[in-house]
Motif scaffolding. Structure first.
Motif, PDB file in Angstrom:
ATOM      1  N   ASP B 491       0.830  -1.206   0.000  1.00  0.00           N
ATOM      2  CA  ASP B 491       0.000   0.000   0.000  1.00  0.00           C
ATOM      3  C   ASP B 491       0.859   1.248   0.000  1.00  0.00           C
ATOM      4  N   CYS B 492       1.888   1.209   0.815  1.00  0.00           N
ATOM      5  CA  CYS B 492       2.760   2.374   0.927  1.00  0.00           C
ATOM      6  C   CYS B 492       3.432   2.637  -0.421  1.00  0.00           C
ATOM      7  N   ALA B 493       3.971   1.580  -1.023  1.00  0.00           N
ATOM      8  CA  ALA B 493       4.678   1.752  -2.293  1.00  0.00           C
ATOM      9  C   ALA B 493       3.734   2.298  -3.358  1.00  0.00           C
ATOM     10  N   SER B 494       2.553   1.699  -3.479  1.00  0.00           N
ATOM     11  CA  SER B 494       1.686   2.171  -4.557  1.00  0.00           C
ATOM     12  C   SER B 494       1.167   3.570  -4.248  1.00  0.00           C
ATOM     13  N   GLY B 495       0.986   3.865  -2.948  1.00  0.00           N
ATOM     14  CA  GLY B 495       0.567   5.220  -2.565  1.00  0.00           C
ATOM     15  C   GLY B 495       1.609   6.246  -2.979  1.00  0.00           C
ATOM     16  N   ILE B 496       2.864   5.933  -2.715  1.00  0.00           N
ATOM     17  CA  ILE B 496       3.938   6.859  -3.077  1.00  0.00           C
ATOM     18  C   ILE B 496       3.986   7.045  -4.595  1.00  0.00           C
ATOM     19  N   LEU B 497       3.870   5.939  -5.319  1.00  0.00           N
ATOM     20  CA  LEU B 497       3.942   6.037  -6.777  1.00  0.00           C
ATOM     21  C   LEU B 497       2.813   6.907  -7.329  1.00  0.00           C
ATOM     22  N   LEU B 498       1.614   6.700  -6.764  1.00  0.00           N
ATOM     23  CA  LEU B 498       0.476   7.493  -7.238  1.00  0.00           C
ATOM     24  C   LEU B 498       0.664   8.968  -6.932  1.00  0.00           C
ATOM     25  N   ALA B 499       1.079   9.230  -5.678  1.00  0.00           N
ATOM     26  CA  ALA B 499       1.266  10.623  -5.288  1.00  0.00           C
ATOM     27  C   ALA B 499       2.368  11.263  -6.127  1.00  0.00           C
ATOM     28  N   ALA B 500       3.420  10.501  -6.394  1.00  0.00           N
ATOM     29  CA  ALA B 500       4.515  11.037  -7.206  1.00  0.00           C
ATOM     30  C   ALA B 500       4.009  11.392  -8.592  1.00  0.00           C
ATOM     31  N   GLU B 501       3.155  10.532  -9.115  1.00  0.00           N
ATOM     32  CA  GLU B 501       2.648  10.786 -10.452  1.00  0.00           C
ATOM     33  C   GLU B 501       1.801  12.059 -10.482  1.00  0.00           C
ATOM     34  N   ARG B 502       1.043  12.254  -9.394  1.00  0.00           N
ATOM     35  CA  ARG B 502       0.152  13.427  -9.371  1.00  0.00           C
ATOM     36  C   ARG B 502       0.902  14.726  -9.140  1.00  0.00           C
ATOM     37  N   PHE B 503       1.904  14.660  -8.250  1.00  0.00           N
ATOM     38  CA  PHE B 503       2.456  15.924  -7.767  1.00  0.00           C
ATOM     39  C   PHE B 503       3.937  16.124  -8.072  1.00  0.00           C
ATOM     40  N   ALA B 504       4.541  15.254  -8.875  1.00  0.00           N
ATOM     41  CA  ALA B 504       5.983  15.362  -9.080  1.00  0.00           C
ATOM     42  C   ALA B 504       6.359  16.761  -9.539  1.00  0.00           C
ATOM     43  N   ALA B 521      11.327  -1.362  -2.000  1.00  0.00           N
ATOM     44  CA  ALA B 521      10.173  -2.263  -1.889  1.00  0.00           C
ATOM     45  C   ALA B 521       9.789  -2.789  -3.253  1.00  0.00           C
ATOM     46  N   GLY B 522      10.781  -3.113  -4.023  1.00  0.00           N
ATOM     47  CA  GLY B 522      10.539  -3.507  -5.409  1.00  0.00           C
ATOM     48  C   GLY B 522       9.577  -4.665  -5.550  1.00  0.00           C
ATOM     49  N   THR B 523       9.652  -5.619  -4.625  1.00  0.00           N
ATOM     50  CA  THR B 523       8.795  -6.790  -4.767  1.00  0.00           C
ATOM     51  C   THR B 523       7.344  -6.464  -4.471  1.00  0.00           C
ATOM     52  N   HIS B 524       7.087  -5.284  -3.914  1.00  0.00           N
ATOM     53  CA  HIS B 524       5.722  -4.972  -3.510  1.00  0.00           C
ATOM     54  C   HIS B 524       4.996  -4.056  -4.482  1.00  0.00           C
ATOM     55  N   VAL B 525       5.651  -3.658  -5.548  1.00  0.00           N
ATOM     56  CA  VAL B 525       4.959  -2.739  -6.456  1.00  0.00           C
ATOM     57  C   VAL B 525       4.180  -3.523  -7.503  1.00  0.00           C
ATOM     58  N   ARG B 526       3.196  -2.883  -8.020  1.00  0.00           N
ATOM     59  CA  ARG B 526       2.397  -3.546  -9.052  1.00  0.00           C
ATOM     60  C   ARG B 526       3.193  -3.594 -10.352  1.00  0.00           C
ATOM     61  N   ASP B 527       2.762  -4.490 -11.253  1.00  0.00           N
ATOM     62  CA  ASP B 527       3.510  -4.710 -12.478  1.00  0.00           C
ATOM     63  C   ASP B 527       3.617  -3.452 -13.337  1.00  0.00           C
ATOM     64  N   ASP B 528       2.589  -2.629 -13.295  1.00  0.00           N
ATOM     65  CA  ASP B 528       2.610  -1.492 -14.214  1.00  0.00           C
ATOM     66  C   ASP B 528       3.656  -0.454 -13.830  1.00  0.00           C
ATOM     67  N   ALA B 529       4.244  -0.599 -12.648  1.00  0.00           N
ATOM     68  CA  ALA B 529       5.279   0.358 -12.252  1.00  0.00           C
ATOM     69  C   ALA B 529       6.439   0.320 -13.243  1.00  0.00           C
ATOM     70  N   VAL B 530       6.767  -0.866 -13.728  1.00  0.00           N
ATOM     71  CA  VAL B 530       7.882  -0.998 -14.664  1.00  0.00           C
ATOM     72  C   VAL B 530       7.565  -0.232 -15.954  1.00  0.00           C
ATOM     73  N   ALA B 531       6.383  -0.501 -16.468  1.00  0.00           N
ATOM     74  CA  ALA B 531       6.010   0.162 -17.713  1.00  0.00           C
ATOM     75  C   ALA B 531       5.972   1.679 -17.523  1.00  0.00           C
ATOM     76  N   ASN B 532       5.418   2.109 -16.383  1.00  0.00           N
ATOM     77  CA  ASN B 532       5.316   3.551 -16.133  1.00  0.00           C
ATOM     78  C   ASN B 532       6.685   4.204 -16.094  1.00  0.00           C
ATOM     79  N   LEU B 533       7.610   3.543 -15.413  1.00  0.00           N
ATOM     80  CA  LEU B 533       8.923   4.159 -15.273  1.00  0.00           C
ATOM     81  C   LEU B 533       9.661   4.176 -16.609  1.00  0.00           C
ATOM     82  N   THR B 534       9.583   3.088 -17.384  1.00  0.00           N
ATOM     83  CA  THR B 534      10.279   3.108 -18.665  1.00  0.00           C
ATOM     84  C   THR B 534       9.688   4.186 -19.559  1.00  0.00           C
TER      85      THR B 534
END
Lengths: 201, 841
Positions: B491-504, B521-534
């Motif tokens: 939850d924390c990892a995906s929360g951070i990713l979402l917030a980063a996307e909104r407010f970076a 926390a790489g093992t805890h992120v959803r699969d789409d994190a890879v695609a998003n970052l690339t």
């Protein structure tokens, strides 16, 4: 979880029926074609359980209609959950669509289920008041008192809460009512002789 | 409390010379048993059950006793029935079946003795429920008991009704309960009121029955006089009440109270209504009943909005004067009543401007004057906050409420911190800026050791992130991510990713943030994190060098976090040249050579932690690098190539091949259709050819070829003596090279990689290479890597031939090349006549 995710969104989506929205009881009400969903009533305890540290049930009071099987299942689940919690954890937990408020007094856990919009802190006071009542009645109560006089524990609870709502906020009044009832019971019992006691009448 | 002593009943509880064994011996003959053996007392049974050493022993004791109880029920012994039922109830609590006691409950309730009734009703509450029709059988008994006028009996009946009364029972008994609502005895009345609450919950239509007497209850208090007979018709009664409540005098009172509450906070309005009959218990019940009515019926809600001033007054009196010490808890007068009134005010004030305004000042008063040293006070305060937030309260009051919750966060009692976090979480959308003020405290709560608290603190912190605080908040959240309990990580990892996307604030910050999440926390992120970052890195051209270096460093430190490895491999493949260029200004200079990069990718390929997808990323990276890194080091890439799979499908294939080797067919199996027909020609050509095979000297090693065969086919370890490569064709800058491999584990197999290169000025297109071997050999052509070779040393075409030669017959190979070059179509057919002898011997 997205930012600003409502904390109780799962609850909100559940159907809420007229019999207090309890998921198991809901079906019957729905079948009876009762009133459409509405905001649920305010306070009301769904049930109260007393159990020991060993997980033995000492008292169960259900204010919602459930089958024996469901009651057993819920009891087992909650006893496990609560006993697994560490002593320094807070007294509340979310469980299904309800809130569980529990508190440990010596070897006994007092565990109540309330609804989502209810006030956990006042539920703690209700538990505490009940413990005080038991304590006054038994005179420094212990688990054994409740084991051997479980029916009295029920009677006291029934003078304090009614249908899951607080009915009497004066300790004196509760105990007075119990005393009077006990007196009536003794009157009813005293005429019986030893012969009666062994079944000779 | 509850922590003292052993047993208190010593001698009197035991019947001398009596034991469980005795019961068992006697129970076969009920008559004799009744005559001779007294039934076991409840407490003796409990004692005996507790004495059982094992579960089996306990079961035995209980089964024996249950048989005894059954027999007693069968005999219809009325004297001991209550005792037998009490025992059964105990056994029931231990989880044993007790349904056979249901009918005994009915009998006990119907008995005239109080003891019987008391136990009977208790049994009914525990054993009967509305799913069984049996429960309806007590309806009549309850009806009798309600109308008989013995208070404790009425109390028992009401209690049972409000615990297990079904809709049908409620309909039947509503008139009786309604009568009791206005009974003089407060004991019965308070119970009747709460029973009415239960009845309305079960049968909402009963609201119309209970509204009039309920209104009267308050009215009675108002005038201090007894009330007349209840009126059943809701409509006429409602109108009557409205008329009465709506008199000019009443309105004046309302207005007056209203004005008064607004102007003078501290001094209580002199009580305009007092009634000796209205005890706190009845008041509490009445408030509960009104609450229930208001939630059920809009008419009731409209009606009771008129009594808001009255409720305000009652609560004010409670807060300022207190009822009595009997009803207060640690200096807070009757918190149960206060909470109930506040809750009713919440319902009355919700979406109603006027009512909300009437209670505004009172709420402010309760909010500021409640003693918060104990839980009771905090419970009242908490309810006040909930009410303030739910009604149309003044803006200042809402801020006050949020501040109370903020103060709660600092409380030493974690229960209070919990409710504060939960409530703030609900308010964070509606009162964002007020909640935002408590951000430092909220962030502090991330350090809670109790996971249920830190989870809420996390949710709240994430909700508080906005563009102005994103950098600071993310620092806290990332620190939390490193230390938080495992079940919060995802939850924390995906929360951070979402917030980063909104407010970076910047792309670079965004990349850094995602990178940090992936490393911690790489093992805890959803699969789409890879695609998003690339995607993100791909779009930020100025950050390519920076990203690839950071990712390379991260990868060098840890190759276990799969999403990180995937992104890193992708970036290294894509921007490997920038990584080696070594001129990135943004981070400290880093000297990486190709060997290191390749070694790292090799490590990823070989790591047992790598997922198939990760290996795929690494392989793709290697292929990309094979073109991006030019020069001498290409050879190194090829040598370093590790294996993908060691067994599996390939092993099967080999088994198949060796089997087929025994029965070599005339025609070589062909992979593609167009090649099939032409191959026959080639075979013809070849048939004519004969003679010894020459062994030419090895030519230059051909780059790239080995890469391909390594990707497709395994060979561990590489052949001890490599076969020299061979240049077989050259024309106008177009070259064809062969390289050979014979896997040691299968010497019958020869793998030939054909590489077509083009150093001319024109592209080679429509390139097709076909081959033929003698009939004793088996040839399989794999699909080529393409059909175009760009000019000036563009990406070569490679193609793999698999030749099975179980008899080690001399190898002969005929090739046919067709391609377009400089707008001319070229066809070449030739036999390779200088094949190295190692390729078949």
């Amino acid at each position: 979880m997205p930012a600003g995710f409502p904390p109780h969104s799962t609850t909100a989506s559940l159907p809420q029926h007229s019999d207090r929205g309890f998921p198991f009881a809901a079906a019957a009400a729905a079948a009876a074609g009762q009133a459409p969903p509405r905001p649920r009533p305010a306070a009301a305890m769904q049930f109260m359980l007393l159990f020991s540290r060993q997980g033995k049930l000492r008292l169960q009071k259900w204010y919602v209609p459930l089958s024996d099987k469901e009651k057993k299942k819920i009891t087992r689940e909650l006893v496990q959950t609560v006993l697994a919690r560490k002593p320094k954890m807070c007294s509340f937990l979310e469980w299904r669509d309800l809130k569980i408020v529990y508190k440990r007094y010596a070897s006994l856990y007092f565990c109540c289920a309330i609804e989502d919009q209810d006030n956990e802190l006042i539920t703690l006071e209700i538990i505490h008041r009940y413990v005080e009542l038991l304590d006054k009645y038994f005179g420094s109560v212990c688990e054994l008192d409740i084991i051997f006089n479980f029916e009295k524990a029920y009677f006291i609870l029934d003078e304090f809460l009614l249908g899951g709502e607080v009915q009497e906020t004066s300790k004196k009044n509760v105990l007075k009512a119990i005393e009077q009832a006990d007196l009536l019971q003794e009157e009813a019992e005293t005429p019986r002789s030893v012969l009666e006691e062994i079944g000779l009448t | 409390m509850l922590n003292r002593k052993g047993r208190r009943w010593g001698a009197d509880a035991c019947v001398v010379g009596f034991s469980g064994g005795g019961v068992g011996a006697e129970f076969g003959d009920p008559l004799r048993e009744r005559m001779v053996v007294p039934s076991l007392k409840l407490q003796d049974l409990i004692e005996e059950i507790r004495g059982a050493k094992t579960q089996a022993q306990e079961r035995e004791v209980i089964q024996k006793e249950c048989a005894h109880i059954r027999a007693s029920f069968r005999d219809g012994d009325p004297v001991h029935r209550h005792r037998q039922l009490a025992k059964l109830l105990y056994v029931h609590m231990l989880g044993y079946p007790a349904h056979f006691g249901q009918m005994e409950c009915l009998k006990l309730i119907a008995s005239s003795r109080f003891t019987d009734k008391r136990v009977g009703y208790l049994g009914a509450m525990l054993l009967l429920d509305e799913r069984h029709d049996a429960h309806l059988l007590i309806t009549n008994s309850i009806k009798n008991d309600l109308s008989q006028g013995i208070q404790p009996v009425q109390g028992l009946a009401l209690c049972t009704l409000s615990t297990m009364g079904s809709a049908e029972m409620c309909r039947d008994l509503a008139p009786e309960v309604e009568k009791l609502l206005l009974q003089p005895s407060p004991y019965v009345r308070k119970k009747a009121i709460l029973t009415a609450v239960h009845m309305i919950r079960k049968v909402p239509e009963l609201s119309s029955v209970f509204l009039p007497p309920c209104a009267q209850l308050l009215h009675e208090r108002h005038h201090g006089k007894a009330v007349g007979p209840p009126i059943l018709c809701f409509r006429s009664m409602d109108r009557r009440i409205e008329n009465r409540m709506g008199t000019p005098a009443h309105r004046r009172m309302v207005v007056h109270t209203h004005r008064h509450t607004r102007n003078r906070l501290s001094c209580p309005w002199p009580p305009p209504f007092t009634s000796p009959t209205l005890t706190p218990g009845i008041l509490l019940g009445t408030i509960t009943l009104i609450t229930e009515l208001c939630e059920r019926s809009p008419a009731a809600l409209r009606h009771f909005r008129k009594v808001v001033p009255q409720l305000v007054h009652i609560l004010r009196t409670l807060v300022t004067m207190g009822y009595s010490t009997e009803h207060s808890i640690s200096g807070v007068s009757d918190p149960f009543l206060q909470v109930q009134i506040l809750r009713l005010l919440r319902i009355l004030g919700r979406n109603h401007e006027e009512s909300s305004e009437t209670m505004n000042d009172l709420l402010a008063q309760v909010a500021t004057n409640t003693d918060t040293s104990r839980n009771a006070g905090n419970a009242v305060l908490f309810e006040t906050v909930l009410t303030i937030m739910d009604i149309r309260s003044a803006a200042g009051l809402r801020v006050l409420a949020v501040n109370i919750l903020g103060r709660f966060l600092l409380n030493s009692d974690r229960n209070i911190r919990y409710v504060a976090l939960t409530s703030l979480l609900r308010l964070v959308q509606s009162d964002h800026s007020a909640v935002q003020r408590h951000r430092p405290t909220v962030v502090e709560c991330l350090r809670e050791t109790d996971a249920s608290l830190s989870r809420r603190a996390l949710e709240l912190s994430l909700a508080l992130v906005n563009s102005s605080n994103v950098r600071a908040m993310m620092q806290e959240l990332q620190a939390f991510l490193e230390s938080c309990p495992p079940d919060l990580r995802a939850d924390c990892a995906s929360g951070i990713l979402l917030a980063a996307e909104r407010f970076a604030p910047t792309k670079r910050w965004h990349i850094d943030t995602i990178l940090h999440v992936l490393t911690t926390a790489g093992t805890h992120v959803r699969d789409d994190a890879v695609a998003n970052l690339t995607q993100l890195i791909g779009g930020a051209q100025e950050l390519h060098a920076y990203s690839v270096r950071r990712l390379y460093n991260a990868l060098a430190e840890d190759i276990s976090q799969q999403p990180l490895v995937q992104v890193a491999a992708w970036c290294i493949g894509e921007y490997g040249d920038l990584l080696l260029a070594g001129n990135c200004e943004e981070i400290e200079p880093l000297q990486v050579d190709e060997e290191e990069v390749l070694a790292l990718l090799e490590k990823v390929l070989q790591s047992h932690m790598s997922l198939p997808a990760t290996r795929g990323y690494a392989l793709t990276a290697l292929m990309k690098l094979s073109t991006r890194l030019c020069g001498d080091n290409k050879a190194a890439i090829l040598e370093k190539m590790p294996l993908v799979e060691r067994d599996g499908p390939q092993a099967d294939e080999e088994a198949k091949e060796s089997k087929e080797a025994a029965q070599l067919s005339e025609a070589a199996p062909v992979p593609t259709e167009p090649q099939a027909s032409q191959l026959l020609d080639l075979l013809d050509l070849l048939d004519g050819a004969s003679g010894d095979v020459q062994h030419p000297p090895p030519l230059d090693p051909s780059p790239g070829g080995a890469l391909i065969h390594l990707l497709d086919l395994p060979c561990v370890p590489p052949p001890p003596a490599p076969i020299p490569d061979l240049k077989v064709f050259e024309r106008e800058g177009v070259q064809l090279n062969l390289s050979f491999i014979r896997p040691p584990e299968n010497p019958a197999l020869l793998l030939i990689t054909v590489t077509a290169t083009n150093f001319s000025e024109g592209d080679v297109t429509h390139f097709i290479c076909q081959a033929a071997v003698p009939k004793s050999l088996q040839l399989q052509l794999q699909a080529p890597s393409g059909n175009t070779v760009p000019a000036r040393g563009g990406l070569p075409i490679t193609q793999l031939f698999r030749i099975l030669n179980p008899n080690k017959a001399p190898l002969r190979l005929k090739l046919r090349l067709t391609y377009d070059h400089f707008h001319q179509s070229v066809q070449e057919i030739f036999e390779v006549n200088n094949l190295p002898v190692e390729s078949w011997q």
